[in-house]
Design a protein around this motif. Sequence first.
Motif, PDB file in Angstrom:
ATOM      1  N   THR A   1       0.836  -1.192   0.000  1.00  0.00           N
ATOM      2  CA  THR A   1       0.000   0.000   0.000  1.00  0.00           C
ATOM      3  C   THR A   1       0.876   1.248   0.000  1.00  0.00           C
ATOM      4  N   ILE A   2       0.753   2.061  -1.044  1.00  0.00           N
ATOM      5  CA  ILE A   2       1.494   3.323  -1.157  1.00  0.00           C
ATOM      6  C   ILE A   2       0.454   4.444  -1.071  1.00  0.00           C
ATOM      7  N   GLU A   3       0.179   4.909   0.133  1.00  0.00           N
ATOM      8  CA  GLU A   3      -0.907   5.857   0.339  1.00  0.00           C
ATOM      9  C   GLU A   3      -0.696   7.166  -0.409  1.00  0.00           C
ATOM     10  N   GLY A   4       0.565   7.556  -0.621  1.00  0.00           N
ATOM     11  CA  GLY A   4       0.836   8.844  -1.248  1.00  0.00           C
ATOM     12  C   GLY A   4       0.374   8.943  -2.687  1.00  0.00           C
ATOM     13  N   LYS A   5       0.213   7.808  -3.375  1.00  0.00           N
ATOM     14  CA  LYS A   5      -0.206   7.863  -4.779  1.00  0.00           C
ATOM     15  C   LYS A   5      -1.607   8.445  -4.911  1.00  0.00           C
ATOM     16  N   ALA A   6      -2.567   7.873  -4.204  1.00  0.00           N
ATOM     17  CA  ALA A   6      -3.938   8.372  -4.279  1.00  0.00           C
ATOM     18  C   ALA A   6      -4.064   9.746  -3.635  1.00  0.00           C
TER      19      ALA A   6
END
Length: 315
Positions: free
Chosen positions: A263-268
């Motif tokens: 999970t890469i939260e910064g993308k969204a």
Amino acid sequence: MTVSVLGAGAFGTALAISLARTGRPVTLWARDLADMDVARENTRRLPGFTFPETLAVTGDLSDAAQSSILLLTVPMQSLARFLTQHTKFLDGKTLVACCKGIDLTTGLGPAEIIRRACPAATPAILSGPSFAVDIAAGLPTALTLAVDDGHALQTALSTPNIRPYRSADLVGVEIGGALKNVVAIACGMTIGAGLGESAHAALMTRGFAEMQRFALSRGARPETLSGLSGFGDLALTCSSDKSRNYAFGLALGRGEPLPEGTTIEGKATAKAVSNLAKKIGLDMPIADMVVAVLENHLTVNEAADMLLTRPLKEE
């Protein structure tokens, strides 16, 4: 006050371990138990850390939701759906969001998502500079706990190695935790592309200014962004490859295969922030740059050139 952790990723597992080491009963809910209840360890997400005797593991959400305090460690982009699906178990509880980001569909942070889905619940945010492995290893970690009236909750979430500081600024705390991930991706890209430590420091500094600008536009208190959930989390996340967002940016900058299943939260969040800023005419060049690279409109080097050729102005 009893505590359950909903979500058995690395961070949720680490929090559950730390809380249970105090000798209190703690419940960890997992969508997929795998063999955690038998192995007494989360071998997939946080291997090497044995569960304390007082930590119970369950796949039954109704069982975990018996606690009065529920820590929500599900991914940010899944939070609204999770709350809506399970409102009957969660409403009326103290719901502490431990995820960091802004919902791409609604543009809302976790506190407002909680209020809308569970109007009888008490929303809170736990954020700040922290890595799961450090918490699970018992290393000292200071966090910000944002809640309207949080003395009892602060005590309940304190452990020998976790020290939560209270704040009443839920908006500022959640925005600091969300936007630092966007800046971390940009900083990782900078180092990965070989642009140097000086460029990294400049980008981190301008990213902090961008975080403050966005937070103030949403009604946050300026001092909140200078605290643990703002500057503190930014400093950690933008300078360590333990950070998933920074490591993701490194891979982008190097042209390496991107990590899968993480999970890469910064993308969204970058996309959500960029969209919100455009609606109100707010200048967010770093967020815009990250979005442009993620959507293949710019290469990393082109994005760097774009930032460097912006009009000269006062700091």
